[in-house]
Design an enzyme around this catalytic site. Structure first.
Site, PDB file in Angstrom:
ATOM      1  N   GLU A 152       0.990   3.988   1.664  1.00 15.01           N
ATOM      2  CA  GLU A 152       1.467   4.482   2.957  1.00 15.01           C
ATOM      3  C   GLU A 152       2.611   3.622   3.496  1.00 15.01           C
ATOM      4  OE1 GLU A 152      -3.052   5.201   2.734  1.00 15.01           O
ATOM      5  OE2 GLU A 152      -1.674   3.579   2.230  1.00 15.01           O
TER       6      GLU A 152
ATOM      7  N   HIS B 113       0.849  -1.183   0.000  1.00 15.09           N
ATOM      8  CA  HIS B 113       0.000   0.000   0.000  1.00 15.09           C
ATOM      9  C   HIS B 113       0.888   1.237   0.000  1.00 15.09           C
ATOM     10  CE1 HIS B 113      -3.861  -2.005   1.747  1.00 15.09           C
ATOM     11  NE2 HIS B 113      -3.262  -2.774   0.858  1.00 15.09           N
TER      12      HIS B 113
ATOM     13  N   CYS C 161      -6.232   2.268   5.229  1.00 13.21           N
ATOM     14  CA  CYS C 161      -6.930   1.072   5.690  1.00 13.21           C
ATOM     15  C   CYS C 161      -6.495   0.749   7.120  1.00 13.21           C
ATOM     16  CB  CYS C 161      -6.639  -0.108   4.753  1.00 13.21           C
ATOM     17  SG  CYS C 161      -4.953  -0.732   4.888  1.00 13.21           S
TER      18      CYS C 161
ATOM     19  N   CYS D 289      -2.691  -0.044   7.344  1.00 15.01           N
ATOM     20  CA  CYS D 289      -1.828   1.130   7.216  1.00 15.01           C
ATOM     21  C   CYS D 289      -1.963   2.046   8.425  1.00 15.01           C
ATOM     22  CB  CYS D 289      -2.147   1.892   5.928  1.00 15.01           C
ATOM     23  SG  CYS D 289      -1.701   0.971   4.445  1.00 15.01           S
TER      24      CYS D 289
END
Length: 169
Positions: free
Chosen positions: A56, A54, A84, A87
């Site tokens: 991040e 992801h 999410c 993260c």
């Protein structure tokens, strides 16, 4: 406004992800007035598809690899989509307390997590956490609409997130 400036950098990362047929999430980590890391979602659709890369997390890995001594409590994460749960909790555990995002993740967004109801490790973080949603929301939403309407992209097609996104004006 400063938040819009940094969110535009995150949007640039998301546009690059979209151009590469990846899920259009971009993230920028800022220390004071200086962007110190930036990344985009990787491996959302390839043969190496996974749920670890992801934006991040990729940005955080990059930052910690280059500047492990940075004072993390002063950092702000800008993301085109609400982080999410993975993260959000990873960023929290790494000392980051300020989150700015463009588009809400109605399927997996983590910022609504009630930290006060969790074990002490997380519960003690709640008074320090600052969340600023919907900065350049329409610009972020437009990228997700483009992604979900492209026949080349099958990541999360037919999901609650896709349906919600495509129903937005």
């Amino acid at each position: 406004m400063q938040h819009e400036t940094f969110m535009r950098l995150a949007l640039q990362q998301a546009q690059q992800a979209l151009a590469g047929n990846e899920f259009p999430v971009g993230a920028v980590i800022v220390a004071g007035d200086e962007p110190v890391a930036a990344a985009r979602r990787e491996n959302s659709q390839s043969e190496t598809a996974n749920e670890l890369d992801h934006a991040e997390i990729v940005a955080l890995r990059d930052l910690l690899g280059r500047r492990p001594d940075i004072h993390r409590q002063t950092l702000t994460v800008y993301s085109t989509m609400e982080p999410c749960l993975m993260c959000y909790s990873t960023l929290l555990l790494n000392g980051i307390r300020t989150f700015v995002y463009g588009y809400e993740d109605v399927m997996g967004g983590g910022t609504g997590l009630q930290l006060a109801h969790l074990p002490p490790l997380y519960r003690t973080m709640e008074p320090e956490v600052h969340i600023l949603p919907h900065i350049l929301r329409q610009e972020s939403l437009d990228l997700f609409k483009t992604f979900f309407t492209s026949p080349e992209n099958n990541y999360w097609q037919g999901s609650l997130l896709a349906e919600y996104t495509l129903a937005q004006p």
